[in-house]
Write a protein that holds these residues in place. Structure first.
Motif, PDB file in Angstrom:
ATOM      1  N   ASN A 114       0.819  -1.224   0.000  1.00  0.00           N
ATOM      2  CA  ASN A 114       0.000   0.000   0.000  1.00  0.00           C
ATOM      3  C   ASN A 114       0.847   1.267   0.000  1.00  0.00           C
ATOM      4  O   ASN A 114       0.335   2.356   0.212  1.00  0.00           O
ATOM      5  N   GLY A 115       2.165   1.107  -0.179  1.00  0.00           N
ATOM      6  CA  GLY A 115       3.024   2.274  -0.320  1.00  0.00           C
ATOM      7  C   GLY A 115       3.558   2.865   0.977  1.00  0.00           C
ATOM      8  O   GLY A 115       4.126   3.953   0.981  1.00  0.00           O
ATOM      9  N   ILE A 116       3.385   2.145   2.095  1.00  0.00           N
ATOM     10  CA  ILE A 116       3.933   2.608   3.376  1.00  0.00           C
ATOM     11  C   ILE A 116       5.440   2.329   3.395  1.00  0.00           C
ATOM     12  O   ILE A 116       5.888   1.324   2.852  1.00  0.00           O
ATOM     13  N   SER A 117       6.217   3.197   4.034  1.00  0.00           N
ATOM     14  CA  SER A 117       7.663   2.979   4.101  1.00  0.00           C
ATOM     15  C   SER A 117       7.963   1.781   4.994  1.00  0.00           C
ATOM     16  O   SER A 117       7.183   1.440   5.891  1.00  0.00           O
ATOM     17  N   ALA A 118       9.126   1.148   4.764  1.00  0.00           N
ATOM     18  CA  ALA A 118       9.499  -0.038   5.548  1.00  0.00           C
ATOM     19  C   ALA A 118       9.579   0.288   7.032  1.00  0.00           C
ATOM     20  O   ALA A 118       9.118  -0.492   7.873  1.00  0.00           O
ATOM     21  N   ALA A 119      10.133   1.437   7.370  1.00  0.00           N
ATOM     22  CA  ALA A 119      10.292   1.791   8.788  1.00  0.00           C
ATOM     23  C   ALA A 119       8.932   1.958   9.461  1.00  0.00           C
ATOM     24  O   ALA A 119       8.695   1.443  10.561  1.00  0.00           O
ATOM     25  N   ALA A 120       8.028   2.661   8.789  1.00  0.00           N
ATOM     26  CA  ALA A 120       6.694   2.878   9.361  1.00  0.00           C
ATOM     27  C   ALA A 120       5.935   1.557   9.462  1.00  0.00           C
ATOM     28  O   ALA A 120       5.225   1.308  10.442  1.00  0.00           O
ATOM     29  N   ALA A 121       6.088   0.713   8.452  1.00  0.00           N
ATOM     30  CA  ALA A 121       5.387  -0.573   8.447  1.00  0.00           C
ATOM     31  C   ALA A 121       5.878  -1.451   9.598  1.00  0.00           C
ATOM     32  O   ALA A 121       5.084  -2.129  10.266  1.00  0.00           O
ATOM     33  N   GLN A 122       7.193  -1.440   9.836  1.00  0.00           N
ATOM     34  CA  GLN A 122       7.750  -2.242  10.931  1.00  0.00           C
ATOM     35  C   GLN A 122       7.284  -1.719  12.283  1.00  0.00           C
ATOM     36  O   GLN A 122       6.965  -2.499  13.185  1.00  0.00           O
ATOM     37  N   ALA A 123       7.234  -0.398  12.419  1.00  0.00           N
ATOM     38  CA  ALA A 123       6.775   0.190  13.680  1.00  0.00           C
ATOM     39  C   ALA A 123       5.324  -0.206  13.945  1.00  0.00           C
ATOM     40  O   ALA A 123       4.948  -0.554  15.065  1.00  0.00           O
ATOM     41  N   ARG A 124       4.521  -0.162  12.893  1.00  0.00           N
ATOM     42  CA  ARG A 124       3.107  -0.520  13.059  1.00  0.00           C
ATOM     43  C   ARG A 124       2.959  -2.004  13.383  1.00  0.00           C
ATOM     44  O   ARG A 124       2.134  -2.375  14.220  1.00  0.00           O
ATOM     45  N   ALA A 125       3.731  -2.846  12.729  1.00  0.00           N
ATOM     46  CA  ALA A 125       3.674  -4.284  13.018  1.00  0.00           C
ATOM     47  C   ALA A 125       4.030  -4.544  14.478  1.00  0.00           C
ATOM     48  O   ALA A 125       3.350  -5.321  15.166  1.00  0.00           O
ATOM     49  N   SER A 126       5.070  -3.879  14.980  1.00  0.00           N
ATOM     50  CA  SER A 126       5.471  -4.067  16.381  1.00  0.00           C
ATOM     51  C   SER A 126       4.364  -3.624  17.322  1.00  0.00           C
ATOM     52  O   SER A 126       4.065  -4.295  18.316  1.00  0.00           O
ATOM     53  N   ASP A 127       3.767  -2.491  17.004  1.00  0.00           N
ATOM     54  CA  ASP A 127       2.691  -1.966  17.840  1.00  0.00           C
ATOM     55  C   ASP A 127       1.504  -2.935  17.873  1.00  0.00           C
ATOM     56  O   ASP A 127       0.966  -3.248  18.931  1.00  0.00           O
ATOM     57  N   LEU A 128       1.113  -3.420  16.691  1.00  0.00           N
ATOM     58  CA  LEU A 128      -0.028  -4.347  16.630  1.00  0.00           C
ATOM     59  C   LEU A 128       0.277  -5.643  17.374  1.00  0.00           C
ATOM     60  O   LEU A 128      -0.561  -6.146  18.132  1.00  0.00           O
ATOM     61  N   LEU A 129       1.478  -6.175  17.185  1.00  0.00           N
ATOM     62  CA  LEU A 129       1.843  -7.421  17.879  1.00  0.00           C
ATOM     63  C   LEU A 129       1.818  -7.220  19.393  1.00  0.00           C
ATOM     64  O   LEU A 129       1.370  -8.097  20.135  1.00  0.00           O
TER      65      LEU A 129
END
Ligand code: ADP
Ligand code: ADP
Length: 219
Positions: A114-129
């Motif tokens: 969806n065009g999100i940057s890798a850093a932002a995507a990783q931060a969001r994944a960590s938050d959700l987990l």
């Protein structure tokens, strides 16, 4: 306003063949923003068909599907796919996680698409987990996780792109009753925290009773 409105939906499989299977007839249903609706139906009543139509994965023979007040019925594949990616999250009975990727990567990948940057995507994944209590499982592959953990990762993946509506088909149907109860609680907490609306099909009347409203199909 409603996030989802199904208006007079009808669907028959094999309509032009020798053995048509009518499944939905003039079905109307709406889900308000932030509302969690249980879809309760006997097996074969058309629950999956309804979720596929609401999820823009299949089309009805007649009737309208409004997503976020926008009529999606006559839209082409490009618009429907885009709406699906931006506005909808899906969870199934089986997790459908990619086996060769870690839990975190399974949540990162749809964001990159969806065009999100890798850093932002990783931060969001960590938050959700962390929200589902799995920060210590981020690097594990699906096969290294329990059934309950796999489903919790699947919830995170469904929420990765911040959808407005979650569509779930028996999301705890594969789990034993105690795990199912626990994992459903995690899902509800996640949905409530994010203000997400959800349409959740289940056979489990105890779980249905914990949602805002119950819609029955085919009874
Ligand atoms: P549920 O999820 O409530 O069990 P489904 O929506 O999967 O029900 O299916 C409803 C009915 O439609 C069932 O009788 C099923 O056999 C039939 N059906 C589902 N998909 C198809 C298809 N692609 N072609 C023909 N019949 C189908
Ligand atoms: P749950 O309460 O989610 O059902 P289980 O009791 O099934 O969890 O599993 C307990 C722990 O064992 C979990 O933390 C899980 O990561 C680990 N585990 C379960 N199955 C496997 C597996 N096939 N390989 C490695 N670890 C596993």
């Amino acid at each position: 306003s409603d996030i989802l409105e199904l208006d007079g939906i009808s669907k028959t499989y094999g309509k032009d063949g020798p053995a048509p299977v009518p499944v939905l007839r003039d079905l109307s249903l709406s889900v308000a923003r932030g509302e969690v609706v249980a879809l309760v139906a006997p097996s074969g009543a058309g629950k999956s068909t309804l979720l596929h139509i609401a999820g823009l994965l299949d089309t009805a023979d007649s009737g309208r599907v409004l997503l976020n007040a926008r009529d999606m019925s006559g839209q082409g594949d490009r618009v429907r796919t885009e709406a699906r990616r931006r506005e909808l999250g899906f969870v199934y009975q089986f997790h459908h996680l990619l086996p060769e990727f870690s839990a975190a990567e399974n949540i990162v990948l749809p964001q990159l698409a969806n065009g999100i940057s890798a850093a932002a995507a990783q931060a969001r994944a960590s938050d959700l987990l962390a929200r589902v209590g799995l920060e210590h499982r981020a690097a594990h592959r699906p096969a290294q996780l329990s059934g309950g953990e796999q489903q919790r990762v699947a919830f995170c993946r469904a929420l990765a792109n911040g959808p407005a509506l979650l569509l779930a088909d028996e999301p705890t149907g594969n789990l034993d009753p105690a795990t199912s109860d626990k994992v459903f609680g995690v899902l509800m907490a996640l949905v409530r925290e994010t203000g997400l609306a959800a349409l959740i099909a289940t056979h489990n009347l105890d779980l249905a009773a914990r949602m805002d409203r119950i819609v029955r199909l085919g009874e």
